[in-house]
Design a protein around this motif. Structure first.
Motif, PDB file in Angstrom:
ATOM      1  N   ASP A  92      -6.855 -30.119  33.262  1.00  0.00           N
ATOM      2  CA  ASP A  92      -7.071 -31.438  33.858  1.00  0.00           C
ATOM      3  C   ASP A  92      -8.022 -31.315  35.055  1.00  0.00           C
ATOM      4  N   PHE A 115     -12.402 -32.249  36.342  1.00  0.00           N
ATOM      5  CA  PHE A 115     -13.759 -32.690  36.052  1.00  0.00           C
ATOM      6  C   PHE A 115     -14.644 -32.300  37.225  1.00  0.00           C
ATOM      7  N   ASP A 117     -13.989 -42.689  41.033  1.00  0.00           N
ATOM      8  CA  ASP A 117     -12.670 -42.280  41.509  1.00  0.00           C
ATOM      9  C   ASP A 117     -12.115 -41.165  40.637  1.00  0.00           C
ATOM     10  N   TYR A 128      -9.839 -39.155  38.111  1.00  0.00           N
ATOM     11  CA  TYR A 128      -9.095 -39.603  36.938  1.00  0.00           C
ATOM     12  C   TYR A 128      -7.592 -39.505  37.205  1.00  0.00           C
ATOM     13  N   HIS A 129      -6.814 -40.105  36.330  1.00  0.00           N
ATOM     14  CA  HIS A 129      -5.360 -40.152  36.495  1.00  0.00           C
ATOM     15  C   HIS A 129      -4.791 -38.743  36.634  1.00  0.00           C
ATOM     16  N   SER A 186     -15.203 -29.966  32.175  1.00  0.00           N
ATOM     17  CA  SER A 186     -14.150 -30.962  31.971  1.00  0.00           C
ATOM     18  C   SER A 186     -13.056 -30.398  31.075  1.00  0.00           C
ATOM     19  N   ALA A 192     -17.030 -35.482  30.775  1.00  0.00           N
ATOM     20  CA  ALA A 192     -16.310 -36.737  30.798  1.00  0.00           C
ATOM     21  C   ALA A 192     -17.304 -37.890  30.829  1.00  0.00           C
TER      22      ALA A 192
END
Length: 262
Positions: free
Chosen positions: A130, A132, A142, A144-145, A201, A258
């Motif tokens: 997880d 980027f 922003d 990412y989650h 990514s 991404a």
């Protein structure tokens, strides 16, 4: 006697007048002018050739623009042979103005070379971390989650990857192992100029190149950089904490980076 002097005077004046009336001999001057014109034209032609050559070299060396299409043509001709040499598969392009794709497993990594799609090389990770990272910094982007912005303790790494998002575990691991990121500095020092954008990514590495007018990657560049990109991917993935999410077995049709609006 006076008559004789008058006749002599008139004769002399007539001779001078007749001599003055004769056109001067300009053949030597004409030859000089013609010689100067030929030299001037030659200098102008040579100057234009030198300027044109300098422009071509400058566009290629600094902007990577292939005006004559010689590099693109060479790539289109040599890609099938290069793929065979590297034990990779070559997919023929459907369109005449495209080169085609190279893909397969190289040095233990799943790779895809897409000269017709942003002149990109993609190298897959074995898992899907997880994070980027990108060498560009899109505005108003922003994290990412589940990710946070982070700084590593490696200055060269921070300077090159202007966008740095990762989950807390990965960001912490990269900070703790900042000295091990020196390979990033060495890679960037060698390849930063021809690379337009470098992304890391969940899918792996996506590296785009500047070579154009019509996008391509020179075979000499591809043959040199592909082993280094695979080594980069393996070294980077080794720094990351384990993940339970395996990467897809084959690269998809999109970019490994991404989705970011350029």
């Amino acid at each position: 006697m006076q008559n004789f002097q008058c006749v002599q005077t008139v004769t002399l004046l007539s001779s001078e007048f007749a001599g003055a009336a004769e056109p001067p001999d300009l053949s030597g001057q004409s030859k000089k002018v013609c010689s100067m014109d030929v030299k001037g034209i030659a200098v102008l032609v040579i100057g234009l050739l030198v300027a044109g050559s300098a422009l071509y070299v400058g566009l290629w060396k600094f902007l990577y623009i292939d005006l004559t299409m010689r590099g693109w043509t060479a790539a289109k001709t040599n890609y099938p042979r290069l793929a065979e040499k590297m034990n990779l598969a070559f997919k023929q392009a459907a369109l005449n103005h495209h080169i085609g794709e190279i893909s397969g497993v190289f040095n233990g990594c799943q790779v895809a070379v897409k000269p017709d799609e942003n002149a990109a090389i993609e190298v897959r990770f074995h898992a899907t971390p997880d994070l980027f990272l990108s060498s560009i910094d899109p505005e108003n982007m922003d994290p990412y989650h589940g990710m946070v912005r982070f700084d590593s303790d490696n200055a060269a790494f921070n300077r090159y990857f202007l966008t740095r998002f990762a989950n807390p575990a990965i960001s912490s691991a990269l900070r703790e192992q900042s000295s091990a990121l020196e390979f990033v500095h060495l890679f960037v020092k060698k390849w930063a100029r021809p690379i337009q954008r470098f992304d890391i990514s969940r899918n792996g590495i996506a590296c785009r190149f500047k070579y154009g007018g019509q996008t391509y990657i020179p075979t000499t560049v591809l043959e040199s950089i592909l082993p280094e990109l695979c080594s980069f991917a393996q070294s980077f993935e080794a720094l990351l904490p384990p993940t339970d999410h395996p990467a897809p077995a084959q690269p998809d049709a999109g970019s490994a980076g991404a989705p970011v609006n350029d």
